[in-house]
Design a protein around this motif. Structure first.
Motif, mmCIF file in Angstrom:
data_model
loop_
_atom_site.group_PDB
_atom_site.id
_atom_site.type_symbol
_atom_site.label_atom_id
_atom_site.label_comp_id
_atom_site.label_asym_id
_atom_site.label_seq_id
_atom_site.Cartn_x
_atom_site.Cartn_y
_atom_site.Cartn_z
ATOM 1 N N THR A 129 -13.767 -1.609 -13.912
ATOM 2 C CA THR A 129 -12.437 -2.177 -14.122
ATOM 3 C C THR A 129 -11.697 -2.362 -12.809
ATOM 4 O OG1 THR A 129 -11.531 0.035 -14.477
ATOM 5 C CG2 THR A 129 -12.253 -1.187 -16.424
ATOM 6 N N PHE A 130 -12.451 -2.594 -11.751
ATOM 7 C CA PHE A 130 -11.869 -2.709 -10.417
ATOM 8 C C PHE A 130 -10.762 -3.749 -10.381
ATOM 9 C CE2 PHE A 130 -11.651 -2.575 -5.904
ATOM 10 C CZ PHE A 130 -11.567 -3.883 -5.441
ATOM 11 N N SER A 131 -10.970 -4.864 -11.032
ATOM 12 C CA SER A 131 -10.014 -5.961 -10.935
ATOM 13 C C SER A 131 -8.653 -5.625 -11.537
ATOM 14 C CB SER A 131 -10.570 -7.214 -11.616
ATOM 15 O OG SER A 131 -10.803 -6.970 -12.990
ATOM 16 N N SER A 132 -8.595 -4.601 -12.363
ATOM 17 C CA SER A 132 -7.332 -4.234 -12.999
ATOM 18 C C SER A 132 -6.477 -3.297 -12.133
ATOM 19 C CB SER A 132 -7.586 -3.558 -14.348
ATOM 20 O OG SER A 132 -8.198 -2.297 -14.170
ATOM 21 N N TYR A 133 -7.013 -2.864 -11.013
ATOM 22 C CA TYR A 133 -6.307 -1.920 -10.157
ATOM 23 C C TYR A 133 -5.564 -2.618 -9.030
ATOM 24 C CZ TYR A 133 -8.560 2.101 -12.313
ATOM 25 O OH TYR A 133 -8.959 3.054 -13.203
ATOM 26 N N VAL A 134 -4.402 -2.095 -8.725
ATOM 27 C CA VAL A 134 -3.735 -2.415 -7.462
ATOM 28 C C VAL A 134 -4.470 -1.635 -6.378
ATOM 29 C CG1 VAL A 134 -1.615 -2.254 -6.136
ATOM 30 C CG2 VAL A 134 -1.523 -2.736 -8.602
ATOM 31 N N MET A 135 -4.806 -2.304 -5.299
ATOM 32 C CA MET A 135 -5.503 -1.660 -4.192
ATOM 33 C C MET A 135 -4.589 -1.607 -2.978
ATOM 34 S SD MET A 135 -8.316 -0.884 -5.591
ATOM 35 C CE MET A 135 -9.135 -0.221 -4.131
ATOM 36 N N GLY A 136 -4.596 -0.471 -2.330
ATOM 37 C CA GLY A 136 -3.726 -0.308 -1.174
ATOM 38 C C GLY A 136 -4.462 0.331 -0.009
ATOM 39 N N TRP A 137 -3.931 0.090 1.170
ATOM 40 C CA TRP A 137 -4.381 0.775 2.386
ATOM 41 C C TRP A 137 -3.189 1.548 2.954
ATOM 42 C CZ3 TRP A 137 -9.264 1.218 4.147
ATOM 43 C CH2 TRP A 137 -10.218 0.300 3.706
ATOM 44 N N PHE A 138 -3.447 2.791 3.283
ATOM 45 C CA PHE A 138 -2.466 3.649 3.928
ATOM 46 C C PHE A 138 -3.114 4.225 5.182
ATOM 47 C CE2 PHE A 138 0.845 3.987 0.666
ATOM 48 C CZ PHE A 138 0.190 3.404 -0.396
ATOM 49 N N ARG A 139 -2.291 4.780 6.068
ATOM 50 C CA ARG A 139 -2.848 5.409 7.259
ATOM 51 C C ARG A 139 -2.036 6.641 7.623
ATOM 52 N NH1 ARG A 139 -1.268 0.731 11.749
ATOM 53 N NH2 ARG A 139 0.999 1.136 11.810
ATOM 54 N N GLN A 140 -2.697 7.545 8.317
ATOM 55 C CA GLN A 140 -2.022 8.769 8.753
ATOM 56 C C GLN A 140 -2.465 9.105 10.157
ATOM 57 O OE1 GLN A 140 -2.439 12.107 6.079
ATOM 58 N NE2 GLN A 140 -0.605 13.066 6.905
#
Length: 120
Positions: free
Chosen positions: A28-39
């Protein structure tokens, strides 16, 4: 359950480019919001970019970074151009459904992170 695995980090000089990839498990990958974060060391985790039907970017990376996704490959990418030393951080991929895209709120799944180091 979604598992996320980032790759593509490394050591580059200022002005160079890197492309990060995040491979996701699940159907169900297409149903997810995908984000990139960094630390960065000693700093809090910060938003970099997210993608739903539209894209969101932190002001610090706008015009230099591009987020994209390939739902057929269950993969999200972060193309990083014109890298600066201040982009040095561990970069994390995240997935969620009920999210506020530009904050960590609502992202249910996180990868282990990939190190990006930019030398001056």
């Amino acid at each position: 359950q979604v598992q996320l695995v980032e790759s593509g980090g490394g050591l580059v000089q200022a002005g160079e480019s890197l492309r990060l990839s995040c491979a996701a498990s699940g159907r169900t990958f297409s149903s997810y919001v995908m984000g990139w974060f960094r630390q960065a060391p000693g700093k809090e985790r910060e938003f970099v970019a997210a993608i739903t039907k539209i894209t969101y970017y932190a002001d610090s990376v706008k015009g230099r970074f591009t987020i994209s996704r390939d739902n057929g490959k269950n993969t999200v990418y972060l193309q990083m151009n014109s890298l600066k030393p201040e982009d040095t951080a561990v970069y994390y991929c995240a997935a969620g459904r009920a999210v506020t895209p530009s904050t960590p709120v609502g992202y249910d799944y996180w990868g282990q992170g990939t190190q990006v180091t930019v030398s001056s």
